[in-house]
Write a protein that holds these residues in place. Sequence first.
Motif, PDB file in Angstrom:
ATOM      1  N   UNK A   1       0.832  -1.196   0.000  1.00  0.00           N
ATOM      2  CA  UNK A   1       0.000   0.000   0.000  1.00  0.00           C
ATOM      3  C   UNK A   1       0.875   1.258   0.000  1.00  0.00           C
ATOM      4  N   UNK A   2       1.923   1.246   0.821  1.00  0.00           N
ATOM      5  CA  UNK A   2       2.844   2.382   0.859  1.00  0.00           C
ATOM      6  C   UNK A   2       3.563   2.536  -0.484  1.00  0.00           C
ATOM      7  N   UNK A   3       3.961   1.403  -1.077  1.00  0.00           N
ATOM      8  CA  UNK A   3       4.623   1.465  -2.376  1.00  0.00           C
ATOM      9  C   UNK A   3       3.728   2.071  -3.439  1.00  0.00           C
ATOM     10  N   UNK A   4       2.463   1.664  -3.434  1.00  0.00           N
ATOM     11  CA  UNK A   4       1.510   2.164  -4.427  1.00  0.00           C
ATOM     12  C   UNK A   4       1.264   3.662  -4.239  1.00  0.00           C
ATOM     13  N   UNK A   5       0.998   4.075  -2.997  1.00  0.00           N
ATOM     14  CA  UNK A   5       0.730   5.486  -2.717  1.00  0.00           C
ATOM     15  C   UNK A   5       1.946   6.345  -3.062  1.00  0.00           C
ATOM     16  N   UNK A   6       3.133   5.865  -2.733  1.00  0.00           N
ATOM     17  CA  UNK A   6       4.355   6.635  -3.006  1.00  0.00           C
ATOM     18  C   UNK A   6       4.569   6.790  -4.509  1.00  0.00           C
ATOM     19  N   UNK A   7       4.263   5.735  -5.267  1.00  0.00           N
ATOM     20  CA  UNK A   7       4.432   5.848  -6.721  1.00  0.00           C
ATOM     21  C   UNK A   7       3.488   6.907  -7.281  1.00  0.00           C
ATOM     22  N   UNK A   8       2.213   6.897  -6.849  1.00  0.00           N
ATOM     23  CA  UNK A   8       1.270   7.896  -7.338  1.00  0.00           C
ATOM     24  C   UNK A   8       1.663   9.299  -6.905  1.00  0.00           C
ATOM     25  N   UNK A   9       2.414   9.401  -5.812  1.00  0.00           N
ATOM     26  CA  UNK A   9       2.883  10.698  -5.336  1.00  0.00           C
ATOM     27  C   UNK A   9       4.256  11.057  -5.913  1.00  0.00           C
ATOM     28  N   UNK A  10       4.691  10.266  -6.912  1.00  0.00           N
ATOM     29  CA  UNK A  10       5.959  10.511  -7.622  1.00  0.00           C
ATOM     30  C   UNK A  10       7.188  10.357  -6.729  1.00  0.00           C
ATOM     31  N   UNK A  11       7.056   9.598  -5.632  1.00  0.00           N
ATOM     32  CA  UNK A  11       8.196   9.302  -4.760  1.00  0.00           C
ATOM     33  C   UNK A  11       8.691   7.888  -5.099  1.00  0.00           C
ATOM     34  N   UNK A  12       9.397   7.775  -6.205  1.00  0.00           N
ATOM     35  CA  UNK A  12       9.696   6.463  -6.749  1.00  0.00           C
ATOM     36  C   UNK A  12      10.713   5.685  -5.922  1.00  0.00           C
ATOM     37  N   UNK A  13      11.684   6.376  -5.341  1.00  0.00           N
ATOM     38  CA  UNK A  13      12.640   5.689  -4.483  1.00  0.00           C
ATOM     39  C   UNK A  13      11.960   5.075  -3.270  1.00  0.00           C
ATOM     40  N   UNK A  14      11.087   5.857  -2.631  1.00  0.00           N
ATOM     41  CA  UNK A  14      10.333   5.355  -1.474  1.00  0.00           C
ATOM     42  C   UNK A  14       9.418   4.208  -1.888  1.00  0.00           C
ATOM     43  N   UNK A  15       8.808   4.329  -3.077  1.00  0.00           N
ATOM     44  CA  UNK A  15       7.922   3.277  -3.569  1.00  0.00           C
ATOM     45  C   UNK A  15       8.685   1.967  -3.754  1.00  0.00           C
ATOM     46  N   UNK A  16       9.843   2.035  -4.397  1.00  0.00           N
ATOM     47  CA  UNK A  16      10.635   0.823  -4.627  1.00  0.00           C
ATOM     48  C   UNK A  16      11.054   0.187  -3.304  1.00  0.00           C
ATOM     49  N   UNK A  17      11.491   1.014  -2.358  1.00  0.00           N
ATOM     50  CA  UNK A  17      11.908   0.489  -1.047  1.00  0.00           C
ATOM     51  C   UNK A  17      10.748  -0.226  -0.355  1.00  0.00           C
ATOM     52  N   UNK A  18       9.548   0.366  -0.433  1.00  0.00           N
ATOM     53  CA  UNK A  18       8.384  -0.222   0.238  1.00  0.00           C
ATOM     54  C   UNK A  18       8.011  -1.561  -0.402  1.00  0.00           C
ATOM     55  N   UNK A  19       7.975  -1.607  -1.719  1.00  0.00           N
ATOM     56  CA  UNK A  19       7.654  -2.869  -2.384  1.00  0.00           C
ATOM     57  C   UNK A  19       8.702  -3.942  -2.055  1.00  0.00           C
ATOM     58  N   UNK A  20       9.971  -3.556  -2.049  1.00  0.00           N
ATOM     59  CA  UNK A  20      11.023  -4.522  -1.742  1.00  0.00           C
ATOM     60  C   UNK A  20      10.888  -5.061  -0.322  1.00  0.00           C
ATOM     61  N   UNK A  21      10.516  -4.194   0.622  1.00  0.00           N
ATOM     62  CA  UNK A  21      10.319  -4.650   1.997  1.00  0.00           C
ATOM     63  C   UNK A  21       9.140  -5.615   2.066  1.00  0.00           C
ATOM     64  N   UNK A  22       8.043  -5.283   1.364  1.00  0.00           N
ATOM     65  CA  UNK A  22       6.899  -6.184   1.346  1.00  0.00           C
ATOM     66  C   UNK A  22       7.239  -7.528   0.733  1.00  0.00           C
ATOM     67  N   UNK A  23       8.062  -7.519  -0.315  1.00  0.00           N
ATOM     68  CA  UNK A  23       8.446  -8.770  -0.966  1.00  0.00           C
ATOM     69  C   UNK A  23       9.418  -9.588  -0.120  1.00  0.00           C
ATOM     70  N   UNK A  24      10.144  -8.944   0.768  1.00  0.00           N
ATOM     71  CA  UNK A  24      10.974  -9.708   1.709  1.00  0.00           C
ATOM     72  C   UNK A  24      10.086 -10.515   2.661  1.00  0.00           C
ATOM     73  N   UNK A  25       8.896  -9.978   2.931  1.00  0.00           N
ATOM     74  CA  UNK A  25       7.950 -10.683   3.799  1.00  0.00           C
ATOM     75  C   UNK A  25       7.115 -11.694   3.029  1.00  0.00           C
ATOM     76  N   UNK A  26       6.876 -11.432   1.756  1.00  0.00           N
ATOM     77  CA  UNK A  26       6.041 -12.306   0.930  1.00  0.00           C
ATOM     78  C   UNK A  26       6.631 -12.291  -0.482  1.00  0.00           C
TER      79      UNK A  26
END
Length: 468
Positions: free
Chosen positions: A116-141
């Motif tokens: 959710x954080x990755x998606x919101x950050x991407x729409x807010x043009x915060x691509x570095x934060x978005x990538x970090x959030x998705x990567x953290x989520x994928x470490x869990x799943x």
Amino acid sequence: MHASLHPKQVASYFSRMRQKSRVAQVKNSLLIVGLCSLQLLSRPALAQDVQVGQPGSSKDTERSASDTIGWGSSIEIGRSARSAENDLKRGNYAAAVASSERAVKAAPQNAKFWFLLGYASRLNSQYGKSADAYQQGLRLDKNNLDGLSGLAQTYQRMGRVEDAKRLLLQVLKTAPGRENDLLLAGELFLQSGDQEQGIAFLSHAEAVHPSSRAEVILAVAYLKSKQPERAHQMLEQAKRRDPKNPAVFRTMANLYREQHDYKGAIAALKAAPGQNTEVLADLGYSYELDGDLTKAAEAYAKAADLAPEQIRLQLSAAQVEIQLGHIDRAQAFLARAAQLDQDYYRLHALRAQLARTQKRNQTAIREYQEAIRRLPVGSVPEGELYPIQLRLNLAEILRESGDEKSAIQQIEAAEGLVQKLHVEGRARAEFLRVRASIRLGGNDTTGAEKDLREALQLDPGDTAISLQ
């Protein structure tokens, strides 16, 4: 499966995947009933925002992340997640990021909140934060398809096309029928110049679920592969299928813009049913390219007023007002943007531009320096040439102010960025124009002239190149 498959191999690959899927369905029929409730826990809307031509929104087809918390979680965590989703629906992406951050802080082991954080950050043009959030989520799943797809879309925005393609191929190997991922894969292969394979993915998406979205992207594909008749045929088909969909008209406008037919783009957008913020923003951009800054300002202002929480619309409106010399109106839009994010790099760049028009050179220099300092890691929505152009603007005003040494440093920094780029197609014309500016700044008039002549061969209709 790798990124260089022939279209026939792509079709064969999908056929094998369907056969495997049918076998697996028979073997697992007793498990499906018990697991079906778990399947509802994923939400494509949190990972999918595939666009048609320009950024848009996705459909919510499954349960939200706020419904995946489980027993024993605090009410406050659920409230944060639901708040983020409501902010996303309203288009208030900055607020959605803040709510998502509260959710992941309260429940850091919940992968869905990270997505959710990755998606919101991407729409807010915060691509570095978005990538970090998705990567953290994928470490869990690590095998979550929505998480992989979402990260691929963020990589696309960052210009990491090959990484995005790799992730999408991984997703499609597991689930060959995911329509949005097929569409995005098609777009990425088109973007990297592989027209045939791009069309193969897009055609498969259309076969899985005929839709105006697939048809308009196929229209773009056919245009890029020099088949304009098929492109317009697909667009007409999309219009018949979904006559009230503004995305169809926006994509038509995009096709016209690529052909430098800006009046055609304007006509397509004015015919769109409902003048929403996306249509108005595209209309402003088309008027701007057509040289009608007054009408561009009107369209941008309407879009900015309709969505006061979207910083990029405020800045687009401000930029045209600066060009028109409407200082008070420009400052009003800049003030609105500052309330949303006072550290946004483009806000500082426009403040510099405004100061420069007012002959406040030292202020302009400080603002350009701040804009460069605030640039996010990776790409920006304005394109990979934008950070280079900022340095050229700074170099020019430093030179005007008599600081030749600092100006040369900025030109050298810009040249270092240019050397890392490999741009092909029509975009190369703009790349060459910018490189010519750098060479001219370094007194290499021969090299600058060579770049400009090549740019004109690639895009003879570009007046900016001709003027330079």
